[in-house]
Design a protein around this motif. Structure first.
Motif, short mmCIF file in Angstrom:
data_model
loop_
_atom_site.label_atom_id
_atom_site.label_comp_id
_atom_site.label_asym_id
_atom_site.label_seq_id
_atom_site.Cartn_x
_atom_site.Cartn_y
_atom_site.Cartn_z
N GLU A 184 61.93 42.77 59.63
CA GLU A 184 62.31 41.39 59.39
C GLU A 184 61.12 40.55 58.91
O GLU A 184 61.24 39.78 57.93
N THR A 185 59.98 40.67 59.58
CA THR A 185 58.81 39.86 59.19
C THR A 185 58.27 40.26 57.85
O THR A 185 57.81 39.41 57.06
N ASN A 186 58.29 41.58 57.57
CA ASN A 186 57.81 42.00 56.24
C ASN A 186 58.69 41.40 55.14
O ASN A 186 58.20 40.89 54.13
N ASN A 187 60.00 41.47 55.35
CA ASN A 187 60.90 40.89 54.35
C ASN A 187 60.71 39.37 54.25
O ASN A 187 60.69 38.81 53.14
N GLN A 188 60.59 38.74 55.43
CA GLN A 188 60.40 37.28 55.41
C GLN A 188 59.10 36.92 54.70
O GLN A 188 59.05 35.98 53.90
N THR A 189 58.02 37.65 55.01
CA THR A 189 56.73 37.37 54.38
C THR A 189 56.80 37.58 52.87
O THR A 189 56.28 36.77 52.09
N ILE A 190 57.46 38.68 52.49
CA ILE A 190 57.57 38.96 51.05
C ILE A 190 58.36 37.85 50.36
O ILE A 190 57.96 37.33 49.30
N TRP A 191 59.49 37.49 50.96
CA TRP A 191 60.30 36.44 50.34
C TRP A 191 59.60 35.07 50.38
O TRP A 191 59.67 34.32 49.40
N ASP A 192 58.92 34.80 51.52
CA ASP A 192 58.18 33.53 51.59
C ASP A 192 57.09 33.48 50.52
O ASP A 192 56.91 32.45 49.84
N GLU A 193 56.35 34.61 50.40
CA GLU A 193 55.29 34.65 49.38
C GLU A 193 55.88 34.53 47.99
O GLU A 193 55.35 33.83 47.13
N HIS A 194 57.06 35.19 47.77
CA HIS A 194 57.71 35.10 46.47
C HIS A 194 58.20 33.67 46.19
O HIS A 194 58.04 33.15 45.09
N ASP A 195 58.81 33.09 47.23
CA ASP A 195 59.31 31.72 47.04
C ASP A 195 58.16 30.75 46.74
O ASP A 195 58.27 29.89 45.85
N ASN A 196 57.08 30.90 47.49
CA ASN A 196 55.95 29.99 47.26
C ASN A 196 55.26 30.26 45.93
O ASN A 196 54.75 29.34 45.29
N ARG A 197 55.24 31.50 45.52
CA ARG A 197 54.72 31.81 44.18
C ARG A 197 55.59 31.12 43.13
O ARG A 197 55.09 30.57 42.14
N THR A 198 56.93 31.19 43.34
CA THR A 198 57.85 30.52 42.41
C THR A 198 57.63 29.01 42.44
O THR A 198 57.62 28.35 41.39
N ARG A 199 57.48 28.48 43.66
CA ARG A 199 57.24 27.03 43.77
C ARG A 199 55.94 26.64 43.09
O ARG A 199 55.87 25.60 42.42
N LEU A 200 54.89 27.47 43.27
CA LEU A 200 53.62 27.18 42.58
C LEU A 200 53.80 27.21 41.07
O LEU A 200 53.28 26.36 40.35
N ALA A 201 54.56 28.22 40.59
CA ALA A 201 54.79 28.32 39.14
C ALA A 201 55.58 27.10 38.64
O ALA A 201 55.27 26.53 37.58
N GLU A 202 56.60 26.70 39.42
CA GLU A 202 57.37 25.53 39.03
C GLU A 202 56.51 24.27 39.06
O GLU A 202 56.61 23.40 38.17
N ARG A 203 55.68 24.18 40.08
CA ARG A 203 54.78 23.02 40.17
C ARG A 203 53.79 22.99 39.01
O ARG A 203 53.51 21.93 38.43
N ILE A 204 53.31 24.18 38.66
CA ILE A 204 52.39 24.26 37.51
C ILE A 204 53.11 23.82 36.24
O ILE A 204 52.54 23.09 35.40
#
Length: 436
Positions: free
Chosen positions: A48-68
């Protein structure tokens, strides 16, 4: 004889031993069950935590890209606004292919000094007119009006230059705000792109002290967007006002140039009209002078004839007096009043009346001659005044050529001794100079 050695320790009972063994066995099974449960839960948690971490990191990467992307769009809008603002500043103030409004207004303001100097020089020249020619004529009125028009145009241009200076200050201020915001966006993009490029194998990642703290001066997303939008809108509003000011400056330059040109034409028309009037009057006065001189010559001739007649009449009178005096010496009764006596007496009376009439007419002729000479002097003085006035107005017209002839082509020939322009003059102008 051997003896039995007994260990000095307590003795447990058999049920106790059996109970201990059972407890050990059951505890081992319970510990294994608990461990198995924990292992299963740990595996579930890891998944569960691995999936959550992966998705959280992916979501935040997407948010960073959108913010950029968002910051990049704002940066591009600020880039365009800064480029337009620089172009507007260049068009309003400095030497640009499309602008130079402030510089053009300053050049036009500087160019008004020449017409003002020329108008003042013409007014100064016309102060050298003499006697009756010192008149407030249309030329003087137009010259004064020209000075007023030039002063008004200079005031209007100076006002526009001041407005351009103030607008440049506001444009520079808006540019500084935009530039500061633009630099912030650039630094933010560098930071966010650096964050986006990080991964688990990056060498420069580490634990930080209280990374989730909210720094002082933090703003909300709405405040951030409002700040950039305000800077952009403020810059565009100032550019719009600057464009309107440039159009107003161009209109003012055109209007002032048109007004000045119209006044120049009106002034020079007044000069030409006044010169024609003076030339006409000069010709009339010269004609009167010629006729007066002819009349003086004829009057001189008539006075000479009167004097000759008066001398002859005196001779006739002397003859009659002599005859009468001689006849007074007739002897005795011969001294009679005969027809000859009466005739001589009548002749004497007639000659005396004639001589008196001739003397009176001669006196009248002398008075008329004196009056003619005095009027001739006034005519010649007025002719000299007119010649002087025409010469001054001609010099004014020559001076005003500076307003239409380029400076590099306007090189009048000036006599270094008399400081007058050496030009071929018409016979009328030559006569004017001689009389002046």
């Amino acid at each position: 004889m051997a003896t039995l050695s007994v260990k000095p320790s307590p003795r447990f009972r058999l049920p106790d031993w059996q109970t201990s063994s059972y407890l050990l066995s059951t505890n081992a099974e319970r510990q294994r069950d608990a461990s198995h449960q924990i292992r299963q839960e740990a595996r579930v948690l890891r998944n569960e935590t691995n999936n959550q971490t992966i998705w959280d990191e992916h979501d935040n990467r997407t948010r960073l890209a959108e913010r950029i992307d968002t910051v990049s769009r704002w940066k591009e809008m600020l880039d365009k606004c800064l480029t337009d603002l620089d172009a507007e500043i260049d068009a309003l103030a400095q030497a640009g292919s499309q602008g130079r409004m402030k510089e053009s207004a300053e050049q036009n303001l500087q160019a008004k000094n020449l017409p003002l100097d020329v108008a003042i020089e013409c007014l100064t020249l016309r102060e050298s007119r003499r006697d009756i020619d010192v008149v407030k004529d249309p030329v003087e009125e137009e010259l004064h009006k020209e000075v007023e028009v030039i002063e008004a145009t200079k005031k209007a241009l100076q006002q526009k230059i001041s407005q351009a200076f103030e607008k440049l200050f506001l444009l520079q201020e808006a540019r500084q705000r935009l530039n500061s915001d633009h630099r912030g966006k650039m630094e933010t993009l560098d930071i966010d792109r650096g964050c986006l490029s990080l991964n688990l194998t990056s060498p420069n990642i580490s634990l930080k002290i209280n990374p989730t703290r909210v720094p002082n001066g933090s703003t909300s997303l709405q405040q951030w967007d409002d700040f950039s939008r305000f800077n952009k809108d403020h810059g565009e509003a100032e550019m719009k006002k600057a464009i309107e000011l440039r159009e107003a400056i161009a209109l003012t330059i055109a209007e002032t140039n048109n007004e000045l040109e119209a006044q120049r034409v009106a002034t020079e028309f007044a000069f030409r009209k006044r010169l024609r009037e003076m030339e006409k009057l000069y010709s009339e006065l010269k004609w009167q002078e010629k006729n007066t001189l002819e009349e003086i010559a004829e009057l001189h001739e008539d006075i000479r004839h009167l004097e000759e007649d008066l001398r002859r009449k005196l001779q006739n009178l002397k003859l009659c007096h002599t005859r009468l005096e001689a006849r007074t010496y007739r002897p005795s009764v011969e001294l009679c009043r005969d027809q000859a006596q009466y005739g001589l007496t009548d002749e004497v009376h007639q000659l005396e009346a004639t001589i008196a009439a001739l003397k009176q007419k001669l006196a009248q002729a002398q008075d008329a001659l004196d009056a003619l000479y005095k009027h001739l002097a006034r005519l010649q003085a007025d002719i000299a005044c007119k010649a002087n006035s025409m010469l001054l107005d001609t010099k004014c017209m020559d001076t005003r050529r500076k307003l239409t002839v380029p400076a590099e082509k306007f090189v009048p020939e000036v006599d270094t001794f008399t400081r007058t322009t050496n030009r071929t003059l018409s016979p009328l102008k030559t006569c004017q100079l001689e009389l002046a």
